[in-house]
Design a protein around this motif. Structure first.
Motif, PDB file in Angstrom:
ATOM      1  N   VAL A  45       0.793  -1.066   0.035  1.00 59.64           N
ATOM      2  CA  VAL A  45      -0.003   0.040  -0.099  1.00 59.64           C
ATOM      3  C   VAL A  45       0.877   1.243   0.124  1.00 59.64           C
ATOM      4  O   VAL A  45       1.762   1.428   0.996  1.00 59.64           O
ATOM      5  N   ASN A 102       0.700   5.249   0.526  1.00 57.99           N
ATOM      6  CA  ASN A 102      -0.064   6.219   1.228  1.00 57.99           C
ATOM      7  C   ASN A 102       0.552   7.445   0.980  1.00 57.99           C
ATOM      8  O   ASN A 102       1.515   7.815   1.684  1.00 57.99           O
ATOM      9  N   GLN A 112      -5.936   7.273   7.489  1.00 59.26           N
ATOM     10  CA  GLN A 112      -6.599   6.747   6.107  1.00 59.26           C
ATOM     11  C   GLN A 112      -6.092   5.062   6.095  1.00 59.26           C
ATOM     12  O   GLN A 112      -6.779   4.394   5.363  1.00 59.26           O
ATOM     13  N   LEU A 153      -8.810   2.028   5.608  1.00 57.22           N
ATOM     14  CA  LEU A 153      -8.961   1.326   4.555  1.00 57.22           C
ATOM     15  C   LEU A 153      -8.946  -0.238   5.302  1.00 57.22           C
ATOM     16  O   LEU A 153      -9.666  -1.044   4.780  1.00 57.22           O
ATOM     17  N   ILE A 204      -2.024  -1.247  -3.652  1.00 57.40           N
ATOM     18  CA  ILE A 204      -3.066  -0.131  -3.378  1.00 57.40           C
ATOM     19  C   ILE A 204      -2.590   1.228  -3.335  1.00 57.40           C
ATOM     20  O   ILE A 204      -1.330   1.110  -2.658  1.00 57.40           O
ATOM     21  N   GLU A 205      -3.034   2.240  -3.758  1.00 58.45           N
ATOM     22  CA  GLU A 205      -2.466   3.552  -3.559  1.00 58.45           C
ATOM     23  C   GLU A 205      -3.764   4.307  -2.725  1.00 58.45           C
ATOM     24  O   GLU A 205      -4.672   4.063  -3.114  1.00 58.45           O
ATOM     25  N   ILE A 206      -3.377   5.096  -1.755  1.00 57.64           N
ATOM     26  CA  ILE A 206      -4.182   5.868  -0.960  1.00 57.64           C
ATOM     27  C   ILE A 206      -3.950   7.277  -1.445  1.00 57.64           C
ATOM     28  O   ILE A 206      -2.902   7.840  -1.022  1.00 57.64           O
ATOM     29  N   ALA A 249      -8.995   4.794  -2.192  1.00 53.28           N
ATOM     30  CA  ALA A 249      -7.907   3.851  -2.449  1.00 53.28           C
ATOM     31  C   ALA A 249      -8.212   3.377  -3.814  1.00 53.28           C
ATOM     32  O   ALA A 249      -9.284   3.036  -4.061  1.00 53.28           O
ATOM     33  N   VAL A 259     -12.765   5.321   1.038  1.00 54.49           N
ATOM     34  CA  VAL A 259     -12.425   4.916   2.480  1.00 54.49           C
ATOM     35  C   VAL A 259     -13.020   5.461   3.498  1.00 54.49           C
ATOM     36  O   VAL A 259     -12.942   5.212   4.683  1.00 54.49           O
TER      37      VAL A 259
END
Length: 73
Positions: free
Chosen positions: A15, A17, A24, A28, A51-53, A58, A72
């Protein structure tokens, strides 16, 4: 940018972030717990590579380049 890995069932997913907010990541994680019993979502999650926030969204990236957006907040 903060890189973390989350584990969903037996799969570990990296992930990214971009918001630098720990809240965040918690949001998620809570959303993934909500969707844990959704069979269609679990089927899609098996093919996720990253996964990119970004903000309150997301972005689940697949190996073939397609994306799935999940709010999210």
């Amino acid at each position: 940018m903060q890189t973390i890995a989350i584990k969903f069932k037996n799969k570990t997913i990296p992930v990214l972030n971009y918001t630098q907010k720990r809240s965040q990541m918690e949001l998620l994680s809570n959303k993934l717990v909500e969707l844990e019993l959704n069979f269609e979502f679990r089927k899609k999650l098996k093919m996720i590579s990253l996964i990119e926030i970004i903000g309150d969204v997301a972005i689940f990236k697949y190996n073939d380049g397609t994306k799935l957006y999940l709010e999210v907040s």
